[in-house]
Scaffold this motif. Structure first.
Motif, PDB file in Angstrom:
ATOM      1  N   PRO A  43      98.000 -15.278 -16.976  1.00  0.00           N
ATOM      2  CA  PRO A  43      98.590 -14.155 -16.251  1.00  0.00           C
ATOM      3  C   PRO A  43      97.658 -13.532 -15.214  1.00  0.00           C
ATOM      4  CG  PRO A  43      97.914 -13.448 -18.437  1.00  0.00           C
ATOM      5  CD  PRO A  43      97.653 -14.924 -18.362  1.00  0.00           C
ATOM      6  N   ASN A  44      96.392 -13.926 -15.207  1.00  0.00           N
ATOM      7  CA  ASN A  44      95.449 -13.263 -14.301  1.00  0.00           C
ATOM      8  C   ASN A  44      94.738 -14.232 -13.354  1.00  0.00           C
ATOM      9  OD1 ASN A  44      94.769 -10.672 -13.647  1.00  0.00           O
ATOM     10  ND2 ASN A  44      92.824 -10.705 -14.744  1.00  0.00           N
ATOM     11  N   GLN A  45      95.339 -15.417 -13.185  1.00  0.00           N
ATOM     12  CA  GLN A  45      94.765 -16.455 -12.292  1.00  0.00           C
ATOM     13  C   GLN A  45      93.275 -16.651 -12.577  1.00  0.00           C
ATOM     14  OE1 GLN A  45      96.724 -13.799 -10.371  1.00  0.00           O
ATOM     15  NE2 GLN A  45      98.337 -15.022 -11.296  1.00  0.00           N
ATOM     16  N   THR A  46      92.977 -16.797 -13.849  1.00  0.00           N
ATOM     17  CA  THR A  46      91.592 -16.956 -14.301  1.00  0.00           C
ATOM     18  C   THR A  46      91.146 -18.417 -14.270  1.00  0.00           C
ATOM     19  OG1 THR A  46      91.963 -15.090 -15.772  1.00  0.00           O
ATOM     20  CG2 THR A  46      90.106 -16.494 -16.302  1.00  0.00           C
ATOM     21  N   ILE A  47      92.135 -19.317 -14.379  1.00  0.00           N
ATOM     22  CA  ILE A  47      91.815 -20.741 -14.528  1.00  0.00           C
ATOM     23  C   ILE A  47      92.143 -21.494 -13.246  1.00  0.00           C
ATOM     24  CG2 ILE A  47      92.332 -22.853 -15.817  1.00  0.00           C
ATOM     25  CD1 ILE A  47      92.993 -21.142 -18.227  1.00  0.00           C
ATOM     26  N   ILE A  76      86.951 -21.717 -15.805  1.00  0.00           N
ATOM     27  CA  ILE A  76      87.385 -20.375 -16.203  1.00  0.00           C
ATOM     28  C   ILE A  76      86.446 -19.316 -15.640  1.00  0.00           C
ATOM     29  CG2 ILE A  76      87.837 -18.876 -18.180  1.00  0.00           C
ATOM     30  CD1 ILE A  76      88.739 -21.307 -19.700  1.00  0.00           C
ATOM     31  N   ASN A  77      87.053 -18.337 -14.983  1.00  0.00           N
ATOM     32  CA  ASN A  77      86.287 -17.204 -14.459  1.00  0.00           C
ATOM     33  C   ASN A  77      86.376 -16.063 -15.488  1.00  0.00           C
ATOM     34  OD1 ASN A  77      85.137 -15.101 -13.140  1.00  0.00           O
ATOM     35  ND2 ASN A  77      86.350 -15.269 -11.285  1.00  0.00           N
ATOM     36  N   LEU A  78      85.349 -15.925 -16.291  1.00  0.00           N
ATOM     37  CA  LEU A  78      85.388 -14.937 -17.375  1.00  0.00           C
ATOM     38  C   LEU A  78      85.453 -13.498 -16.877  1.00  0.00           C
ATOM     39  CD1 LEU A  78      82.873 -16.551 -19.863  1.00  0.00           C
ATOM     40  CD2 LEU A  78      85.345 -16.421 -20.096  1.00  0.00           C
ATOM     41  N   GLU A  79      85.122 -13.294 -15.603  1.00  0.00           N
ATOM     42  CA  GLU A  79      85.252 -11.930 -15.052  1.00  0.00           C
ATOM     43  C   GLU A  79      86.701 -11.481 -15.009  1.00  0.00           C
ATOM     44  OE1 GLU A  79      82.204 -10.408 -11.955  1.00  0.00           O
ATOM     45  OE2 GLU A  79      82.972 -12.320 -11.241  1.00  0.00           O
ATOM     46  N   ARG A  80      87.608 -12.448 -14.923  1.00  0.00           N
ATOM     47  CA  ARG A  80      89.027 -12.113 -14.803  1.00  0.00           C
ATOM     48  C   ARG A  80      89.785 -12.266 -16.121  1.00  0.00           C
ATOM     49  NH1 ARG A  80      90.954 -12.070  -9.531  1.00  0.00           N
ATOM     50  NH2 ARG A  80      93.021 -12.274 -10.388  1.00  0.00           N
ATOM     51  N   CYS A  81      89.141 -12.843 -17.131  1.00  0.00           N
ATOM     52  CA  CYS A  81      89.861 -13.195 -18.365  1.00  0.00           C
ATOM     53  C   CYS A  81      90.241 -11.958 -19.174  1.00  0.00           C
ATOM     54  CB  CYS A  81      89.003 -14.128 -19.204  1.00  0.00           C
ATOM     55  SG  CYS A  81      89.858 -14.702 -20.678  1.00  0.00           S
ATOM     56  N   LEU A  82      91.497 -11.973 -19.677  1.00  0.00           N
ATOM     57  CA  LEU A  82      92.009 -10.889 -20.526  1.00  0.00           C
ATOM     58  C   LEU A  82      91.853 -11.223 -22.009  1.00  0.00           C
ATOM     59  CD1 LEU A  82      95.428 -10.590 -18.679  1.00  0.00           C
ATOM     60  CD2 LEU A  82      93.464  -9.112 -18.330  1.00  0.00           C
ATOM     61  N   ARG A 102      76.624 -12.267 -11.845  1.00  0.00           N
ATOM     62  CA  ARG A 102      78.053 -12.438 -12.102  1.00  0.00           C
ATOM     63  C   ARG A 102      78.518 -13.869 -11.867  1.00  0.00           C
ATOM     64  NH1 ARG A 102      81.233  -8.893  -7.706  1.00  0.00           N
ATOM     65  NH2 ARG A 102      82.946  -9.709  -8.930  1.00  0.00           N
ATOM     66  N   ARG A 103      77.774 -14.642 -11.074  1.00  0.00           N
ATOM     67  CA  ARG A 103      78.156 -16.042 -10.846  1.00  0.00           C
ATOM     68  C   ARG A 103      78.110 -16.845 -12.146  1.00  0.00           C
ATOM     69  NH1 ARG A 103      74.295 -16.922  -5.719  1.00  0.00           N
ATOM     70  NH2 ARG A 103      73.046 -15.636  -7.097  1.00  0.00           N
ATOM     71  N   ASN A 104      77.339 -16.356 -13.132  1.00  0.00           N
ATOM     72  CA  ASN A 104      77.258 -17.065 -14.413  1.00  0.00           C
ATOM     73  C   ASN A 104      78.520 -16.895 -15.272  1.00  0.00           C
ATOM     74  OD1 ASN A 104      74.738 -17.961 -13.748  1.00  0.00           O
ATOM     75  ND2 ASN A 104      73.671 -16.319 -14.832  1.00  0.00           N
ATOM     76  N   PHE A 105      79.422 -16.026 -14.840  1.00  0.00           N
ATOM     77  CA  PHE A 105      80.687 -15.882 -15.567  1.00  0.00           C
ATOM     78  C   PHE A 105      81.721 -16.929 -15.150  1.00  0.00           C
ATOM     79  CE2 PHE A 105      79.172 -11.385 -15.999  1.00  0.00           C
ATOM     80  CZ  PHE A 105      78.992 -11.443 -17.369  1.00  0.00           C
ATOM     81  N   LEU A 106      81.384 -17.687 -14.114  1.00  0.00           N
ATOM     82  CA  LEU A 106      82.266 -18.773 -13.699  1.00  0.00           C
ATOM     83  C   LEU A 106      81.861 -20.012 -14.494  1.00  0.00           C
ATOM     84  CD1 LEU A 106      84.542 -19.375 -11.682  1.00  0.00           C
ATOM     85  CD2 LEU A 106      82.791 -20.204 -10.110  1.00  0.00           C
TER      86      LEU A 106
END
Ligand code: SF4
Ligand code: SF4
Length: 108
Positions: A43-47, A64-70, A97-101
């Motif tokens: 739902p959050n265009q994380t993947i 997966i962008n963990l910054e966007r993950c719900l 923050r790049r490490n959350f990708l």
């Protein structure tokens, strides 16, 4: 003073996550069939499905962008081969923050 301390001596002592805790994802690259269902349901265009080298050549797999993950676990629920699951691992802090990708190869 008369009750047990509620804090832990982290990192020597760790909190044990509850059974239904949703932490960082784990991907089994061998059983991912590159269907993209996880990316479509998110739902959050994380993947994002990205080219990933494997023994059998390039395959599209979830990044997966963990910054966007719900941490809703819809991606886990929809995965037809159960190769993408949310683990109890809650330790994915980062200074950059790049490490959350997380590329597919990072989700072991
Ligand atoms: S847990 Fe939810 S928000 Fe996070 S990647 Fe999966 S579907 Fe997207
Ligand atoms: S992780 Fe599961 S849902 Fe996502 S592309 Fe691979 S097989 Fe499909």
């Amino acid at each position: 003073m008369i009750t047990k301390p509620i804090t832990l001596n982290f990192p020597e002592e760790r909190e044990v996550a509850l059974d239904n805790y949703r932490g960082i994802h784990k991907l089994d690259m061998k059983t991912c069939i590159s269907c993209g269902a996880c990316a479509r349901i998110c739902p959050n265009q994380t993947i994002e499905m990205v080219d990933t080298p494997t023994d059998k050549g390039q395959k599209k797999m979830p990044q997966i962008n963990l910054e966007r993950c719900l941490f809703c676990a819809l991606c886990e629920e929809v995965c037809p081969t159960d190769c993408l699951v949310l683990t109890k691992n809650y330790e994915f802090e980062a200074y950059d923050r790049r490490n959350f990708l997380k590329r597919p190869e990072d989700l072991k």
